[in-house]
Design a protein around this motif. Structure first.
Motif, PDB file in Angstrom:
ATOM      1  N   SER A 185      84.969  42.456  -5.450  1.00 58.25           N
ATOM      2  CA  SER A 185      85.038  42.947  -6.866  1.00 58.25           C
ATOM      3  C   SER A 185      86.446  42.737  -7.041  1.00 58.25           C
ATOM      4  O   SER A 185      87.493  42.944  -6.266  1.00 58.25           O
ATOM      5  CB  SER A 185      84.675  44.493  -6.918  1.00 58.25           C
ATOM      6  N   ILE A 186      86.924  42.939  -8.320  1.00 54.37           N
ATOM      7  CA  ILE A 186      88.179  42.634  -8.842  1.00 54.37           C
ATOM      8  C   ILE A 186      88.965  43.760  -8.553  1.00 54.37           C
ATOM      9  O   ILE A 186      90.286  43.767  -8.252  1.00 54.37           O
ATOM     10  CB  ILE A 186      88.132  42.464 -10.373  1.00 54.37           C
ATOM     11  N   TYR A 187      88.245  45.031  -8.365  1.00 59.67           N
ATOM     12  CA  TYR A 187      88.917  46.253  -7.877  1.00 59.67           C
ATOM     13  C   TYR A 187      89.455  46.221  -6.478  1.00 59.67           C
ATOM     14  O   TYR A 187      90.492  46.793  -6.019  1.00 59.67           O
ATOM     15  CB  TYR A 187      88.189  47.552  -8.257  1.00 59.67           C
ATOM     16  N   GLU A 188      88.603  45.604  -5.601  1.00 58.75           N
ATOM     17  CA  GLU A 188      89.095  45.553  -4.226  1.00 58.75           C
ATOM     18  C   GLU A 188      90.159  44.509  -4.089  1.00 58.75           C
ATOM     19  O   GLU A 188      91.050  44.698  -3.205  1.00 58.75           O
ATOM     20  CB  GLU A 188      87.682  45.059  -3.381  1.00 58.75           C
TER      21      GLU A 188
ATOM     22  N   GLN B  60      93.847  50.029   0.084  1.00 59.93           N
ATOM     23  CA  GLN B  60      93.652  51.352  -0.632  1.00 59.93           C
ATOM     24  C   GLN B  60      92.084  51.668  -1.037  1.00 59.93           C
ATOM     25  O   GLN B  60      91.971  52.840  -1.206  1.00 59.93           O
ATOM     26  CB  GLN B  60      94.463  51.174  -1.956  1.00 59.93           C
ATOM     27  N   PHE B  61      91.354  50.619  -1.198  1.00 56.10           N
ATOM     28  CA  PHE B  61      90.124  50.625  -1.602  1.00 56.10           C
ATOM     29  C   PHE B  61      89.372  51.698  -0.814  1.00 56.10           C
ATOM     30  O   PHE B  61      88.598  52.154  -1.144  1.00 56.10           O
ATOM     31  CB  PHE B  61      89.327  49.420  -1.728  1.00 56.10           C
ATOM     32  N   GLU B  62      89.674  51.593   0.801  1.00 62.15           N
ATOM     33  CA  GLU B  62      89.050  52.544   1.548  1.00 62.15           C
ATOM     34  C   GLU B  62      89.239  53.988   1.413  1.00 62.15           C
ATOM     35  O   GLU B  62      88.515  54.774   1.875  1.00 62.15           O
ATOM     36  CB  GLU B  62      89.342  52.125   3.181  1.00 62.15           C
ATOM     37  N   ASN B  63      90.378  54.089   0.693  1.00 63.45           N
ATOM     38  CA  ASN B  63      90.694  55.547   0.285  1.00 63.45           C
ATOM     39  C   ASN B  63      90.143  56.246  -1.018  1.00 63.45           C
ATOM     40  O   ASN B  63      89.879  57.409  -1.138  1.00 63.45           O
ATOM     41  CB  ASN B  63      92.275  55.747   0.030  1.00 63.45           C
TER      42      ASN B  63
END
Length: 224
Positions: free
Chosen positions: A4-7, A13-16
């Motif tokens: 995804s563009i957010y990942e 940080q996505f894992e936070n």
């Protein structure tokens, strides 16, 4: 596998992010799903001095000069690759007032050139906005707008900050409510608060075969 563009922009940080926030922001065009939500905005407010520019924006689904309390709300996020081959996510927001349905729409792409997400506001992608996206301490996602560029035919320019609004968006998952919560604040460096809404909603991922035609922008802008 397409992320995804957010990942892409958040990286580790996505894992936070809270698992439910990861779910809403973690799908791409390859997953063939959409996030569909509905809820209530507890409060929508706008500055009366900004009524005219907001009315102009409303004609292109960019904010609107109307406020109230307990306003029914829906949000539709579809991921797809646009005509320029860019991974794209729609933000189709509808606010059901008593006498009108107001829209606040956008499409976001990950710009490899700018190394960030660019948000095209409205249904004709005339405004391109750089976004700064971070994981918040409560597991939510925070989105803050930066430079804004206007594109219309041969015309293009960077908008002076004094003539624009800076958006600060916070979305998180409330474990007590079992709902997503959202707070959006748009301010101007000279005049202060322009537009604000806050509320909560439920959302779920649904299988998707085709993106509804009315969820797509009326035109696509190649310039980022």
């Amino acid at each position: 596998m397409t992320r995804s563009i957010y990942e892409q922009v958040l990286g580790a940080q996505f894992e936070n992010l809270h698992p439910r926030i990861q779910e809403r922001f973690g799908f791409s065009s390859k997953d063939h799903v959409a996030s569909i939500g509905q809820g209530v905005m507890d409060r929508i407010w706008f500055a009366k001095w900004a009524a005219l520019p907001l009315a102009v924006g409303a004609s292109r689904h960019i904010m609107f000069p109307q406020g109230g309390r307990s306003i029914p709300f829906t949000i539709e996020n579809y991921a797809y690759q646009d005509g320029h081959g860019r991974e794209t996510v729609t933000w189709i927001r509808k606010f059901q007032f008593k006498r009108a349905v107001r829209h606040f729409d956008a499409t976001m792409i990950y710009s490899t050139e700018r190394e960030r997400i660019v948000d095209y506001l409205g249904n004709k992608q005339h405004l391109a906005v750089d976004l700064d996206i971070t994981a918040a301490s409560n597991g939510g996602i925070r989105i803050r707008s930066g430079d804004q560029r206007f594109y219309e035919g041969l015309i293009q320019f960077t908008c002076p900050p004094q003539l624009t609004g800076t958006a600060d968006v916070m979305e998180w998952y409330d474990e007590d409510m079992k709902k997503y919560r959202i707070n959006v604040l748009v301010t101007n460096p000279v005049f202060g608060t322009v537009f604000h809404y806050e509320g909560s909603f439920e959302a779920q991922l649904i299988p998707l075969k085709h993106i509804p035609v009315d969820a797509m922008p009326l035109r696509e802008e190649a310039r980022e």
